[in-house]
Enzyme design. Structure first.
Site, PDB file in Angstrom:
ATOM      1  CG  ASP A  34      14.319 -78.996 -27.793  1.00 23.33           C
ATOM      2  OD1 ASP A  34      13.083 -78.924 -27.797  1.00 23.33           O
ATOM      3  OD2 ASP A  34      15.020 -78.626 -26.829  1.00 23.33           O
ATOM      4  CG  ASN A  87       6.309 -76.057 -30.299  1.00 22.96           C
ATOM      5  OD1 ASN A  87       5.219 -75.842 -29.772  1.00 22.96           O
ATOM      6  ND2 ASN A  87       7.277 -76.749 -29.682  1.00 22.96           N
ATOM      7  CE1 TYR A 153       4.675 -68.091 -23.490  1.00 21.51           C
ATOM      8  CE2 TYR A 153       2.441 -67.209 -23.503  1.00 21.51           C
ATOM      9  CZ  TYR A 153       3.331 -68.242 -23.773  1.00 21.51           C
ATOM     10  OH  TYR A 153       2.865 -69.405 -24.337  1.00 21.51           O
ATOM     11  CE  LYS A 157       4.157 -67.962 -27.222  1.00 25.27           C
ATOM     12  NZ  LYS A 157       4.774 -68.911 -28.185  1.00 25.27           N
ATOM     13  CB  ILE A 186      -0.925 -77.370 -23.340  1.00 23.98           C
ATOM     14  CG1 ILE A 186      -1.687 -76.529 -24.391  1.00 23.98           C
ATOM     15  CG2 ILE A 186      -0.884 -78.836 -23.755  1.00 23.98           C
ATOM     16  CD1 ILE A 186      -3.135 -76.899 -24.581  1.00 23.98           C
ATOM     17  CB  THR A 188       3.646 -78.913 -21.844  1.00 24.71           C
ATOM     18  OG1 THR A 188       3.846 -77.548 -21.417  1.00 24.71           O
ATOM     19  CG2 THR A 188       2.525 -78.982 -22.868  1.00 24.71           C
TER      20      THR A 188
END
Length: 246
Positions: A34, A87, A153, A157, A186, A188
């Site tokens: 990260d 990810n 985005y 994707k 999700i 998050t």
């Protein structure tokens, strides 16, 4: 997963964190990566406290050189690379196309699209040396449909899904399986910037009646990374609470 070596990018929070904890629990040697060192190292400590093996490597996935360094670190530290989970990503600038800044466009493309190409390039090189591997690219439901205000985005994707299919065609015969996962919305930290009304609207788009949970996506990632998914390659797996069924 016993003694399998896995790299997970964006592993300091959200889906990446859940995947790192799950892979560690199942016996994998996890390289947590990260840009956030503090929270990344906290994930490592949680894996180790539970009896697993893990280490942290700081890398900006928008950099080809840092993707290579990440793979080199995993191989040098644990001797090989079996699984990679690409990810890391951002939501990016929320604007209509004519109003989107060039800087905002390039940033989301660099982090969400170029990073997957860089990651696969060096991950595949390492996997070819021992003739097997599994790569899981985290796309999105927006890898197959549009979404207003998110052109960068959505474009990135869609590209992740296309790259996944192409890479699988190129390397599956050499023992490397490559798949994409398409999460719905999700719950998050990526959604923390949204107000309650917007979150309620997002919930309403999922027939299941709620947002997804990171651990639910992590279970799918684990399966795709494992030998249980030995015939799964070149595919895109939505996990979306029914979003795409609308």
């Amino acid at each position: 997963m016993k003694d399998k070596v896995v790299i997970i990018t964006g592993a300091a929070s959200g889906i990446g964190e859940a995947a790192a904890l799950l892979f560690g629990k199942e016996g994998a040697k996890v390289v947590v990566s990260d840009i956030n060192t503090q929270t990344g190292e906290e994930v490592v400590k949680r894996i180790q406290k539970a009896g697993g093996t893990a280490s942290f490597f700081k890398a900006d996935v928008a950099s080809a050189a840092e993707n290579k360094s990440l793979v080199d670190y995993a191989v040098k530290t644990y001797g090989k690379l079996d699984i990679a989970v690409n990810n890391a990503g951002i939501g990016g600038e929320a604007n209509k196309i004519s109003e989107m800044s060039l800087e905002g466009w390039h940033r989301v493309i660099d982090i969400n699209m170029h990073s997957v190409f860089y990651g696969m390039k060096y991950q595949i090189e390492a996997m070819l040396k021992h003739g097997h591997g599994s790569i899981v690219n985290i796309a999105s439901i927006l890898g197959s449909v549009g979404f207003e205000g998110s052109a960068g985005y959505v474009a990135a994707k869609h590209a992740v899904v296309g790259m996944t299919k192409t890479a699988a065609m190129e390397y599956s015969s050499q023992g490397i399986r490559i798949n994409a996962v398409g999460p719905g919305f999700i719950d998050t930290p990526l959604l923390d910037q949204l107000d309650d009304e917007i979150k309620k609207h997002l919930v309403s788009l999922h027939p299941i009646g709620r947002l997804g949970r990171s651990n639910e996506v992590a279970e799918l990632i684990l399966w795709l990374g494992s030998d249980k998914a030995s015939f799964a390659t070149g595919s895109y797996y939505p996990i979306d609470g029914g979003y795409l069924a609308r």
